[in-house]
Write a protein that holds these residues in place. Structure first.
Motif, PDB file in Angstrom:
ATOM      1  N   THR A   1       0.920  -6.181   2.340  1.00  0.00           N
ATOM      2  CA  THR A   1       1.101  -4.869   2.006  1.00  0.00           C
ATOM      3  C   THR A   1       2.076  -4.112   2.782  1.00  0.00           C
ATOM      4  O   THR A   1       2.664  -3.189   2.408  1.00  0.00           O
TER       5      THR A   1
ATOM      6  N   GLN B   1      -1.574  -2.046  -2.026  1.00  0.00           N
ATOM      7  CA  GLN B   1      -0.680  -2.684  -2.286  1.00  0.00           C
ATOM      8  C   GLN B   1      -0.210  -2.598  -3.578  1.00  0.00           C
ATOM      9  O   GLN B   1       0.884  -2.506  -3.735  1.00  0.00           O
TER      10      GLN B   1
ATOM     11  N   SER C   1       3.331   0.040  -3.832  1.00  0.00           N
ATOM     12  CA  SER C   1       4.582  -0.588  -4.079  1.00  0.00           C
ATOM     13  C   SER C   1       5.200  -0.048  -5.373  1.00  0.00           C
ATOM     14  O   SER C   1       6.523  -0.390  -5.669  1.00  0.00           O
TER      15      SER C   1
END
Lengths: 179, 179
Positions: free
Chosen positions: A121, B174, B178
Motif C-alpha cells: 500500500t 490500497q 492507488s
C-alpha cells in the motif's frame, strides 16, 4: 469600534480571521479558489508554492459536512491547525529544504502519524503521488487529507472495530468519490 | 525505409504513434507530464485546454498494471480510444460547446455509460467535481477515469457478483489511494 464587524466576538484579533474575511466577503464562505488564496496569504503553504486547486478541493471535501462545496471560518481555522501539524512533520523529513521528500521518508512520516499501512500500500501511494521519485509538499498534504478522510469514513462504518467493513457498490463509490 | 524505426511493425503508419514516439524518446515510456503533451498534440483534449497533471496521473494510474508510474504505447493507444468515447459523450451533453456541463447533464451522461449510482452519490460527485455548478471536460474525464477504475477494483473483489465487498482497512486504502 470592533474591527472586522459584529457577529464574531472573540475572533476579531485572530490574524487568520483577517485573511479569511478579506477574501470570503459577504457570505462568509470560501470556495476552492478562495481557499488557495487564503492559505497562501496566511503562510500555510509553508514557503513553498501555493497549493494546487485539486488539493484545495480535497481540503474542502474533507471538512465539508453540509456538502456546500464551501468552507466557513471555523472550518478554515480547523484546517489551519491540521495543516500546521502536517507541515511540521514534513519539514522534519525535508532536511535539505528542497520542498520534496522521497518514498522512504514518506513511509516514516505516515508511520509517525499513526497510519498503519502495509508495504504494498505504501509503495502504491508513493508511485501514485511522486514525480521522478520525489513527493512535493502539495502532494504530501493531498496524501494526508485523503488518508485522514478515508480512515474516518472507514472507521464510521466499522462500528465493531474489527478492521473490516462490508460496502455495497453505491456506498463504496459515495465514500471514495466524495474525497 | 521504415519511418519510426524498427521494433514496432504494423504501427508505423499510426498517427498516434508519431505523437507518442516524439515525446517518449529512448525508453518508449511516458510519465504524466509527457502524457499531458501527447494528449494535447494528438487532439484528445478535444479543443479544450490541456488536461491538468492530476488528471494525467489518474489516467496513468488507471492503466498502470506494472506500477511503473509510466505508460507505454499500447496503453497510450488504449487510453486514446477510451478518451475518444468519453469525449463523444461529453460533447453530446455540452450543447453550447462551452466546455462545461451541469450536474443534471453529468447524471444523464453517467447513466448512459452504465454506471448505476444513487441520487446522494451523484450529488456528492457533482459537488466534489464542479466549480460554481459547472463541470469542465477535464473534471468529467477525471470522474470517468476514477469511476471506471474503482468499479473494476470493486468487481475484482466481488467474485460472487453480490454487489458487496468486505474490505480490510489496508486493502481499502490500497484500492482507493492507488487511483
Amino acid at each position: 469600534g470592533v474591527p472586522g464587524g459584529p457577529g464574531f466576538p472573540g475572533q476579531v484579533q485572530d490574524p487568520m480571521y483577517q485573511y479569511f474575511v478579506a477574501i470570503a466577503g459577504q457570505d462568509g464562505q470560501i470556495d476552492c479558489e478562495e481557499l488557495q488564496r487564503c492559505l497562501t496569504q496566511a503562510g500555510l503553504s509553508g514557503g513553498y508554492k501555493p497549493f494546487n486547486l485539486e488539493t484545495c478541493r480535497l481540503m474542502i471535501a474533507m471538512l465539508d459536512r453540509d456538502l456546500s462545496g464551501k468552507m466557513g471560518f471555523n472550518e478554515f481555522k480547523e484546517l489551519g491547525g491540521v495543516i500546521n501539524g502536517w507541515k511540521q512533520h514534513f519539514i522534519t523529513f525535508d532536511s535539505d529544504r528542497s520542498g520534496t521528500i522521497d518514498g522512504m521518508e514518506l513511509q516514516r512520516a505516515l508511520a509517525t502519524m499513526g497510519f498503519r499501512l502495509g508495504p504494498q500500500t505504501l509503495n502504491n501511494i508513493t508511485k501514485r503521488y511522486s514525480n521522478h521519485g520525489r513527493i512535493t509538499f502539495d502532494d504530501y498534504i493531498a496524501i494526508c487529507v485523503k488518508l485522514r478522510a478515508l480512515t474516518d469514513s472507514f472507521r464510521r462504518r466499522d462500528a465493531a472495530h474489527q478492521g473490516m467493513v462490508t460496502f455495497q457498490y453505491d456506498d463504496f463509490v459515495q465514500c471514495v468519490m466524495s474525497i
